[in-house]
Write a protein that holds these residues in place. Sequence first.
Motif, short mmCIF file in Angstrom:
data_model
loop_
_atom_site.label_atom_id
_atom_site.label_comp_id
_atom_site.label_asym_id
_atom_site.label_seq_id
_atom_site.Cartn_x
_atom_site.Cartn_y
_atom_site.Cartn_z
N UNK A 1 0.85 -1.17 0.00
CA UNK A 1 0.00 0.00 0.00
C UNK A 1 0.90 1.23 0.00
N UNK A 2 0.75 2.07 -1.02
CA UNK A 2 1.51 3.32 -1.06
C UNK A 2 0.51 4.43 -0.81
N UNK A 3 0.70 5.11 0.31
CA UNK A 3 -0.27 6.13 0.72
C UNK A 3 0.47 7.35 1.25
N UNK A 4 -0.31 8.39 1.56
CA UNK A 4 0.26 9.61 2.14
C UNK A 4 0.79 9.29 3.53
N UNK A 5 1.64 10.17 4.03
CA UNK A 5 2.24 9.93 5.35
C UNK A 5 1.20 9.82 6.45
N UNK A 6 0.12 10.56 6.34
CA UNK A 6 -0.92 10.48 7.36
C UNK A 6 -1.92 9.35 7.09
N UNK A 7 -1.68 8.59 6.02
CA UNK A 7 -2.48 7.42 5.60
C UNK A 7 -3.94 7.76 5.28
N UNK A 8 -4.20 9.01 4.98
CA UNK A 8 -5.57 9.39 4.63
C UNK A 8 -5.85 9.17 3.15
N UNK A 9 -4.81 9.20 2.33
CA UNK A 9 -5.00 9.02 0.90
C UNK A 9 -4.11 7.87 0.41
#
Length: 160
Positions: free
Chosen positions: A137-145
């Motif tokens: 899973x590649x996501x934003x640092x805050x894991x929101x996107x």
Amino acid sequence: MRSGKRKLDWKRSVGNSKGQIWTMDFISSAIVVSFLLMVVILSWNFIAARWNDVEQYDKLYATAVFASESLMDSPGVPPSWENLAQGSESDLVSFGLTNERGILENRKLERLLNISQGNYSMFRKKLAASRYNVYLNISSLDRKKTYYEFGLKPQENQTV
């Protein structure tokens, strides 16, 4: 004199009972030994099962670390694997998502997404994780996107 006679009677009764086993003594000692043996066997089974779980977890962890390091720390082999013609993935040795350390390449991410959806077993094999199901899973640092998802997403009750 009476106490002397009692001593003598006691010695006779002990002397006459040497080498005899009472049934109750034997049964009670057999029960105690059986219980202790059962405790040892059950403990050993529990310890062996836990040791096996730890060993499997260590192998899984090492595989995950190796896969993530190879994706994030190298361009792959060959370095321009994302330009290989469709169907020529046999020339691909390993994936890498960067050309510079820590900077992801969009073309490599798109190609990896296509490969993981089209040939999941080859995707796992090239990550050296063919014994496991793989989910990236590649996501934003805050894991929101979430930007990219590769492989099989685990079920809600599974440990990742």
